[in-house]
Design an enzyme around this catalytic site. Structure first.
Site, PDB file in Angstrom:
ATOM      1  CG  HIS A 188      -1.806   1.148   1.312  1.00  0.00           C
ATOM      2  ND1 HIS A 188      -2.851   1.315   0.442  1.00  0.00           N
ATOM      3  CD2 HIS A 188      -1.826   2.228   2.131  1.00  0.00           C
ATOM      4  CE1 HIS A 188      -3.472   2.438   0.732  1.00  0.00           C
ATOM      5  NE2 HIS A 188      -2.873   3.017   1.740  1.00  0.00           N
TER       6      HIS A 188
ATOM      7  CG  ASP B 226      -0.856   6.114   2.271  1.00  0.00           C
ATOM      8  OD1 ASP B 226      -1.970   5.785   1.832  1.00  0.00           O
ATOM      9  OD2 ASP B 226      -0.408   5.729   3.358  1.00  0.00           O
TER      10      ASP B 226
ATOM     11  CG  ASP C 267      -5.513   3.361   4.306  1.00  0.00           C
ATOM     12  OD1 ASP C 267      -6.096   3.103   5.362  1.00  0.00           O
ATOM     13  OD2 ASP C 267      -4.576   4.172   4.235  1.00  0.00           O
TER      14      ASP C 267
ATOM     15  CG  HIS D  77      -6.464   7.023   0.969  1.00  0.00           C
ATOM     16  ND1 HIS D  77      -6.138   6.124  -0.030  1.00  0.00           N
ATOM     17  CD2 HIS D  77      -5.627   6.734   1.992  1.00  0.00           C
ATOM     18  CE1 HIS D  77      -5.156   5.352   0.381  1.00  0.00           C
ATOM     19  NE2 HIS D  77      -4.831   5.694   1.601  1.00  0.00           N
TER      20      HIS D  77
END
Ligand SMILES: [Zn+2]
Length: 1018
Positions: A262, A264, A374, A578
């Site tokens: 993951h 970001d 997420d 996000h």
């Protein structure tokens, strides 16, 4: 037998840690190290490789925050190591527990070829296996000194989150920089013992399997000579063969593992660092795929692929090959893993359009799963968007973070506001960073809510958030868990294969209707107000730019700015990531976001201005020297100007008045709405003339600013905890309440207040012909850890209210009957909230704020119900940005008494899309398309992305009912074809869409959206 279980378990822990793990590298020699630190921002690879080096040694400090050091290591493989496996060990000064949240490196060969990324869980670089003695070693490391923002004492305010405030103190000390012999047998023994020890800890203490494992581990430990671990590891492993070979129970839970990181797209690091993060992780993962034939990896976010393509083409070539081999799997089909609460209808649609189109163009792959592990909650509008993008599945694990209620399913059908159902999976491992620990595998199996009817779950496996990805140790553990007694089974599986299998085994999954509300991170609807307004402004300007550029292209032949719009859309979509739009990134990210939005606004204004001038014509061509045209970019006609068209400005007569009120304050009236403002600048009455009904609750005062202390228990920028409401200050003191504008067309009252270190000025405006009271609020905000709300106590009795979301609205309760209702104490709206009793309602509309709350109270004196809507204007968290939201802000809110849902929709658009006035020679501009039914709303008018010249129009039913209407075109129509969001012919069922001369007859279900491709004749 005597119970010695804890004794053996403690022995395993100590021997593993102190003797066996250190023996993985039994011999080492130091490398020679030198360094060059780039003076500012990261430099191109060739420049970093070529720069002159200075000596540096293990133990030396390096790395001012956000700086980049190019570190060179050289050495020679000792002759005595010939035939053995040799690795370089490069420890930049890592903290073992936080891969992706601290310094990182990318290793290059002397020719500039990237080798792999370095992080605390991945410090090795394979030199040779088997090595030749005397072999020279030369490697370069592009080492990024990203500072630790989220530390062991998390959420403490820090200046490290912006290079402008972070200072220049070195953050790290070089640790191990060695050439070493890698003993694979000992490494395998470590994994054997870890897997068995971790499994053992999860098994019931009164079960035989636990004791079988314990005895086997004990025999292995007995077989090890602690003074010669390398010489006895093989013998120890042989003691474990039998327990590792025992197969799993037939009923064992089945985990499909997929390698993942993951990443970001920005968070505790700026966008530019993510560009490098994805390259490091992708370099590691393509290397691991080559080493491990069973392993599979998935990466989401088309933007991140695009970054690798642009900035690290050598890594991208490896990615492309691994994708073609089917082992590096693009996931999600979105431009980024965006927030889904706040993006507009069109932006949410374009996340999928641009994501899927990228994967189709680059790899020929069409993703059918939305991958949002997420994201902070999912709107009821999303299922229809996913289906209209040609996808059918959704993955997230985030709802497991909810504070109060446990979601009842892990695999289910999720039904949106229009009735679209999407097969959805929440990985029961409850993380997107699974590391194949026994505790995680056992938790997934125990936690899975659909046991007995389903057996499969997915486990995204690898270090994430800041990247890193899967390690060879995780792959080694997964191999041992493939079919192991006492454990869930694990095998590498692509997301699409998992979904197909899960869907096939579960023909009648349970259904969850409506939004997937995350009972956490509720303040992300408010934090970093300027970032949020930049997003909203960009969405509105893009709507106008597409509309007017398409109109000008068809009418005047003006070139349609395909490439500019494509680039601007992608920039807006990236900033909906996000942690950007939700306001949870470091100061650097939000500072850059504001500047980026300002640039986009200027560019979009220019596109709109050019197109409108082309449509209005040259003023010089008008003998009268030009006339003023009013352009209406909203989807409803207003002031006699049709939606999507322009007409000559006509000044109406207007009958607005403002009069002084007895006892202080003013009365504003325009014949439609009569508003009473008291001496404190608060609205004590708002009567809708048509019904004669009062909107403000008896004894209530609307437009009331309220200030709360706001210091959540953790996650400052993300969270507001329920206890914030226990303390409140009503801001009723005034510096000024005065008439600010007085004329037949418009009257206004200005209210000024100061509080704490802050000041606020509000202008309450009533305009001729409008049933809307506009409230413009300017705040100069200098508070810390406070929450500012704007309250409207309304005389409405209702159990639920509507809040706009993508392509419609969703209902939420006004009460707190259940823990599920109570948990929604802060929620998202787009342009309106609407409350109604049968026959009469009130709307509150805003182009400014997303967060709000709605509460109810019963009045003691008359027994009536006061339903209070409060918009969330500003917060002031101090982590991760210590100065969040300080400074000037402007907001617009409006009260619309007597509004039906259709009025709420119309005023919501109108308040964010003001009319534009352009001087030209034309008498009017006829809209390209016109609808004869108000509930049918145009959400986009644009030219088709394929450059064919076709017009694409997206329409949705906005009222939550059925709507029939006709979309008329003002040009000769050759063909009208319903499409998906990617503008491909629609293949599913859909409401009635029938070509009808130069138009299309539409009959849509509640909230149904339809995309039409209209081909002009000739
Ligand atoms: Zn994330």
């Amino acid at each position: 037998m005597h119970d010695d279980r804890t004794l053996v378990e403690a022995r395993l822990k100590r021997v593993l840690e102190e003797r066996i793990r250190p023996a993985v590298y039994p011999e080492s020699v130091p490398l020679t190290v030198s360094v060059w630190t780039a003076p500012g921002e990261p430099v191109p690879v060739a420049e970093g490789l070529a720069a002159p080096r200075s000596p540096i040694a293990v133990g030396d400090a390096w790395g001012a925050p956000w700086s980049t050091s190019w570190i060179t290591v050289t050495g020679t493989v000792p002759e005595a190591w010939a035939g053995r496996t040799v690795e370089a060990l490069i420890d930049l000064g890592f903290d073992a527990n936080m891969p992706g949240f601290q310094c990182e490196g990318l290793v290059y060969r002397p020719d500039g070829t990237p080798v792999k990324g370095l992080n605390p869980q991945n410090q090795w670089v394979r030199i040779a296996a088997p090595a030749a003695g005397g072999e020279p070693v030369l490697l370069h490391v592009e080492a990024a000194a990203n500072p630790v923002i989220l530390d062991y004492h998390p959420f403490l305010p820090t200046e490290l989150g912006d290079k402008e405030t972070a200072g220049d103190k070195p953050q790290y000390r070089l640790a191990r920089m060695d050439l070493a012999v890698f003993d694979e047998t000992v490494w395998q023994l470590v994994l054997d013992l870890e897997v068995l020890g971790e499994l053992m800890a999860e098994l019931p203490a009164d079960g035989a399997r636990r004791w079988e494992l314990l005895r086997a581990v004990e025999r292995a430990l007995d077989a090890i000579d602690l003074q010669d671990v390398n010489g006895t590891a093989e013998a120890a492993r042989s003691c474990l063969v039998e327990v590792l070979a025992a197969p799993a129970a037939p009923s064992a839970h089945r985990i499909g593992a997929i390698g993942h990181a993951h990443i970001d797209s920005a968070w505790l690091w700026p966008l530019r660092e993510t560009v490098r993060k994805v390259a490091r992780t992708a370099a590691n993962m393509t290397a691991l795929l080559e080493d491990e034939p069973d392993f599979l990896y998935t990466m989401s976010q088309a933007q991140q692929f695009a970054w690798i393509k642009e900035h690290r083409p050598e890594v991208y070539a490896r990615v492309k090959k691994a994708v073609a081999d089917g082992r590096f799997v693009p996931a999600g089909g979105m431009w980024v893993e965006s927030d889904t609460n706040m993006p507009s209808s069109e932006a949410m649609a374009r996340q999928f359009v641009h994501g899927k189109r990228f994967f189709l163009a680059e790899f020929g792959i069409e993703n059918e799963e939305a991958w949002l592990p997420d994201t902070f909650g999912f709107t009821g509008g999303l299922p229809q968007i996913i289906r209209n993008a040609g996808s059918k599945w959704l993955l997230t694990q985030k709802i497991s973070w909810s504070q109060i209620n446990k979601f009842p399913h892990h695999t289910f059908l999720w039904e949106g506001i229009d009735g679209t159902r999407i097969f959805t999976h929440f990985p029961p491992v409850d993380t997107y960073n699974c590391s194949m620990k026994g505790s995680e595998i056992a938790h997934a199996a125990r936690n899975f809510k659909d046991k007995g009817v389903a057996r499969h779950s997915l486990a995204p496996t690898g270090w994430g958030d800041g990247g890193g990805g899967t390690t060879r140790e995780m792959v080694g553990k997964a191999a041992r868990l493939r079919d192991l007694e006492g454990s869930a089974t694990v095998r590498w599986q692509r997301p699409a294969e998992f979904f197909a299998e899960a869907e096939a085994e579960y023909p009648k999954p349970p259904v969850w209707v409506g939004e997937l509300y995350l009972e956490l991170h509720r303040a992300t609807l408010t934090s970093q107000a300027r970032t949020k307004q930049g997003n909203r402004r960009s969405e509105n300007l893009l709507r106008e730019a597409e509309l007017w550029c398409a109109t000008a292209a068809l009418r005047t032949g003006l070139a349609y700015p395909y490439e500019r719009l494509d680039r601007i859309w992608k920039t807006v979509l990236l900033h909906q990531f996000h942690d950007i739009l939700p306001g949870s990134s470091i100061a650097w990210v939000h500072r850059e976001a504001e500047a980026t939005y300002a640039g986009l606004a200027a560019e979009l204004e220019e596109l709109i201005g050019t197109a409108q001038q082309a449509l209005a014509g040259d003023p010089a061509a008008d003998p009268a020297g030009g006339r003023e045209l009013v352009f209406n970019g909203a989807p409803h006609g207003r002031s006699a100007v049709p939606a999507g068209g322009a007409a000559v400005a006509v000044a109406g007569p207007g009958d607005c008045s403002v009069t002084a009120r007895e006892g202080g304050g003013f009365v504003l009236d325009n014949g439609l709405l009569r508003v009473v403002v008291d001496g404190d600048g608060l609205v004590v009455s708002a009567v809708d003339a048509a019904s004669g009904r009062e909107a403000v609750a008896p004894g209530g005062r609307a437009n009331l600013l309220q200030l709360h202390p706001d210091f959540p228990n953790m996650w400052d920028a993300w969270d507001v905890d329920q206890f914030y409401r226990n303390t409140v200050t009503d801001l009723v003191g005034t510096d000024e309440v005065a008439v600010h504008g007085e004329g037949p067309a418009e009257v206004a009252v200005r209210v000024a207040r100061s509080f704490g270190s802050s000041a606020v000025t509000q202008t309450l405006t009533l305009r001729a012909g409008s049933g809307r009271l506009d409230i413009d609020t300017e705040v100069d905000w200098h508070e810390a850890e406070k929450f500012l709300k704007l309250a409207f106590p309304l005389d409405v009795h209702t159990e639920r209210y509507a809040a706009e979301t993508q392509f419609g609205h969703q209902f939420r309760p006004t009460h707190t009957n259940t823990s599920w209702d109570a948990a929604k104490f802060e929620a998202c709206n787009h342009r309106f909230v609407h409350l109604a009793e049968p026959g009469w309602g009130v709307a509150l509309v805003t182009p400014s704020t997303y967060g709000h709350d709605v509460t109810r109270a019963v009045r003691a004196d008359d027994g009536g119900t006061t339903t209070t809507v409060r918009f969330s204007l500003l917060r002031a968290p101090r982590f991760p940005d210590p100065r969040t939201d300080q400074g000037r802000h402007r907001f617009r809110h409006a009260l619309v008494p007597g509004a039906e849902i259709g009025d709420a929709v119309r005023e919501g658009y109108a308040v964010g899309l003001p009319e534009r006035r352009v001087t030209g020679s034309a008498e009017s501009v006829r809209p390209l398309v016109e609808l004869d039914q108000d509930a049918l709303v145009v959400s986009a008018v644009k030219l088709a992305d394929d450059g064919s010249g076709d017009l694409v129009v997206r329409v949705y039913e906005s009222g939550g009912g059925r709507a029939r209407g006709r979309l008329a075109t003002s040009f000769a129509l050759a063909a009208a074809v319903p499409c998906d969001l990617l503008e491909r012919p629609w293949e599913g069922t859909r409401g009635e869409v029938v070509a009808d001369g130069d138009g299309v007859r539409l009959a849509l279900r509640p909230f149904e959206l339809v995309t039409l491709r209209l081909t002009p004749a000739g």
